[in-house]
Design a protein around this motif. Structure first.
Motif, mmCIF file in Angstrom:
data_model
loop_
_atom_site.group_PDB
_atom_site.id
_atom_site.type_symbol
_atom_site.label_atom_id
_atom_site.label_comp_id
_atom_site.label_asym_id
_atom_site.label_seq_id
_atom_site.Cartn_x
_atom_site.Cartn_y
_atom_site.Cartn_z
ATOM 1 N N VAL A 8 0.994 -1.114 -0.011
ATOM 2 C CA VAL A 8 -0.145 0.195 0.092
ATOM 3 C C VAL A 8 0.888 1.149 0.118
ATOM 4 C CG1 VAL A 8 -1.751 1.258 1.483
ATOM 5 C CG2 VAL A 8 -2.026 -1.016 1.115
ATOM 6 N N MET A 9 2.006 1.243 0.662
ATOM 7 C CA MET A 9 2.756 2.297 0.769
ATOM 8 C C MET A 9 3.653 2.619 -0.412
ATOM 9 S SD MET A 9 4.245 2.109 4.920
ATOM 10 C CE MET A 9 6.024 1.869 4.242
ATOM 11 N N VAL A 10 4.168 1.590 -1.093
ATOM 12 C CA VAL A 10 4.795 1.793 -2.410
ATOM 13 C C VAL A 10 3.701 2.106 -3.566
ATOM 14 C CG1 VAL A 10 5.801 0.463 -4.264
ATOM 15 C CG2 VAL A 10 6.402 0.064 -1.793
ATOM 16 N N LEU A 11 2.592 1.571 -3.324
ATOM 17 C CA LEU A 11 1.344 1.920 -4.416
ATOM 18 C C LEU A 11 1.248 3.544 -4.563
ATOM 19 C CD1 LEU A 11 -0.147 1.352 -6.796
ATOM 20 C CD2 LEU A 11 -2.116 0.715 -5.088
ATOM 21 N N ILE A 12 0.930 3.928 -3.350
ATOM 22 C CA ILE A 12 0.568 5.422 -2.902
ATOM 23 C C ILE A 12 1.998 6.289 -3.378
ATOM 24 C CG2 ILE A 12 0.340 7.167 -1.038
ATOM 25 C CD1 ILE A 12 -1.498 5.151 0.431
ATOM 26 N N THR A 13 3.211 5.804 -2.822
ATOM 27 C CA THR A 13 4.363 6.491 -3.639
ATOM 28 C C THR A 13 4.344 6.558 -4.943
ATOM 29 O OG1 THR A 13 5.304 5.745 -1.122
ATOM 30 C CG2 THR A 13 6.857 6.730 -3.231
ATOM 31 N N ALA A 14 4.337 5.211 -5.753
ATOM 32 C CA ALA A 14 4.278 5.328 -6.897
ATOM 33 C C ALA A 14 3.313 6.255 -7.793
ATOM 34 C CB ALA A 14 4.076 4.015 -7.476
ATOM 35 N N LEU A 15 2.081 6.247 -7.324
ATOM 36 C CA LEU A 15 0.978 7.212 -7.772
ATOM 37 C C LEU A 15 1.467 8.710 -7.738
ATOM 38 C CD1 LEU A 15 -2.222 5.095 -7.000
ATOM 39 C CD2 LEU A 15 -1.106 5.482 -9.152
ATOM 40 N N TYR A 16 1.887 8.986 -6.405
ATOM 41 C CA TYR A 16 2.413 10.359 -6.184
ATOM 42 C C TYR A 16 3.588 10.917 -6.991
ATOM 43 C CZ TYR A 16 4.039 14.227 -3.806
ATOM 44 O OH TYR A 16 4.203 15.714 -3.405
ATOM 45 N N THR A 17 4.434 9.782 -7.457
ATOM 46 C CA THR A 17 5.316 10.435 -8.400
ATOM 47 C C THR A 17 4.872 11.050 -9.709
ATOM 48 O OG1 THR A 17 5.623 8.210 -9.552
ATOM 49 C CG2 THR A 17 7.106 8.424 -7.531
ATOM 50 N N LEU A 26 10.585 16.096 -13.717
ATOM 51 C CA LEU A 26 10.661 15.291 -14.890
ATOM 52 C C LEU A 26 11.259 14.120 -14.678
ATOM 53 C CD1 LEU A 26 11.568 17.845 -17.757
ATOM 54 C CD2 LEU A 26 9.363 16.647 -17.260
ATOM 55 N N ILE A 27 12.192 13.935 -13.768
ATOM 56 C CA ILE A 27 12.570 12.750 -13.527
ATOM 57 C C ILE A 27 11.935 12.071 -12.699
ATOM 58 C CG2 ILE A 27 14.752 11.813 -12.137
ATOM 59 C CD1 ILE A 27 16.461 13.853 -13.250
ATOM 60 N N ILE A 28 11.318 12.485 -11.773
ATOM 61 C CA ILE A 28 10.486 11.973 -10.770
ATOM 62 C C ILE A 28 9.071 11.517 -11.473
ATOM 63 C CG2 ILE A 28 8.847 12.023 -8.673
ATOM 64 C CD1 ILE A 28 11.097 13.796 -7.557
ATOM 65 N N HIS A 29 8.635 12.069 -12.374
ATOM 66 C CA HIS A 29 7.522 11.774 -13.094
ATOM 67 C C HIS A 29 7.546 10.616 -14.006
ATOM 68 C CE1 HIS A 29 4.126 14.695 -12.922
ATOM 69 N NE2 HIS A 29 4.957 15.637 -12.388
ATOM 70 N N ASN A 30 8.879 10.917 -14.811
ATOM 71 C CA ASN A 30 8.980 9.944 -15.827
ATOM 72 C C ASN A 30 9.914 8.736 -15.614
ATOM 73 O OD1 ASN A 30 7.457 11.442 -17.625
ATOM 74 N ND2 ASN A 30 9.326 12.712 -17.976
ATOM 75 N N LYS A 31 10.674 8.846 -14.636
ATOM 76 C CA LYS A 31 11.683 7.473 -14.213
ATOM 77 C C LYS A 31 11.356 6.907 -12.868
ATOM 78 C CE LYS A 31 13.632 8.816 -18.168
ATOM 79 N NZ LYS A 31 13.103 8.241 -19.351
ATOM 80 N N VAL A 32 11.547 7.501 -11.824
ATOM 81 C CA VAL A 32 11.406 7.169 -10.491
ATOM 82 C C VAL A 32 9.966 6.084 -10.297
ATOM 83 C CG1 VAL A 32 11.484 7.907 -7.999
ATOM 84 C CG2 VAL A 32 12.797 8.963 -9.556
ATOM 85 N N GLY A 33 9.039 6.741 -10.885
ATOM 86 C CA GLY A 33 8.204 5.489 -10.761
ATOM 87 C C GLY A 33 8.301 4.241 -11.204
ATOM 88 N N GLY A 34 9.152 4.265 -12.036
ATOM 89 C CA GLY A 34 9.452 2.614 -12.587
ATOM 90 C C GLY A 34 10.038 1.835 -11.294
ATOM 91 N N VAL A 35 10.931 2.512 -10.418
ATOM 92 C CA VAL A 35 11.534 1.604 -9.423
ATOM 93 C C VAL A 35 10.329 1.223 -8.513
ATOM 94 C CG1 VAL A 35 12.664 2.102 -7.187
ATOM 95 C CG2 VAL A 35 13.598 2.911 -9.464
#
Length: 127
Positions: A8-17, A26-35
């Motif tokens: 749940v915490m990871v999903l919320i963080t992924a969506l927040y990116t 731009l890096i957070i939107h387009n790249k960090v979400g992949g992690v």
């Protein structure tokens, strides 16, 4: 319980990116979400397939994420239409980049470490 809470915490963080506005946007939107997506799906597969060794869910998550990235490369018309909706753009992405694979691998390494730590903790608690 640990995996579900972490998921749940990871999903919320992924969506927040995808909604983050600020420095390095731009890096957070387009790249960090992949992690976070690889980490989330690794955790999900480890819950679904509890008897598997920890690296199998990571391999599955990396495989599916990489497949989705290659689908973006080919720009199939049905995927282009589908990703016009925000929820599907978040889920499937909408542009191909070789650099994304670096973030997927980083997410896979983190996921494997997390799964190994959780497995060690479970063994320790059962003793």
């Amino acid at each position: 319980v640990y995996k579900l809470t972490l998921m749940v915490m990871v999903l919320i963080t992924a969506l927040y990116t995808k909604e983050y506005h600020g420095q390095y946007e731009l890096i957070i939107h387009n790249k960090v979400g992949g992690v976070f997506y690889v980490l989330f799906f690794s955790l999900l597969f480890s819950v679904m397939f509890r008897r598997w060794k920890p690296w199998w869910p990571v391999v599955m998550a990396l495989g599916i994420t990489s497949l989705l990235e290659f689908i973006q490369y080919f720009r199939f018309p049905f995927m282009v239409e589908l990703t016009r909706m925000k929820v599907f753009a978040y889920l499937f992405g909408n542009s191909f980049s070789w650099i994304d694979f670096t973030y997927y691998i980083a997410g896979g390494v983190i996921a494997l470490l997390v799964l190994l730590l959780l497995e060690a903790r479970a063994k320790q608690e059962s003793m």
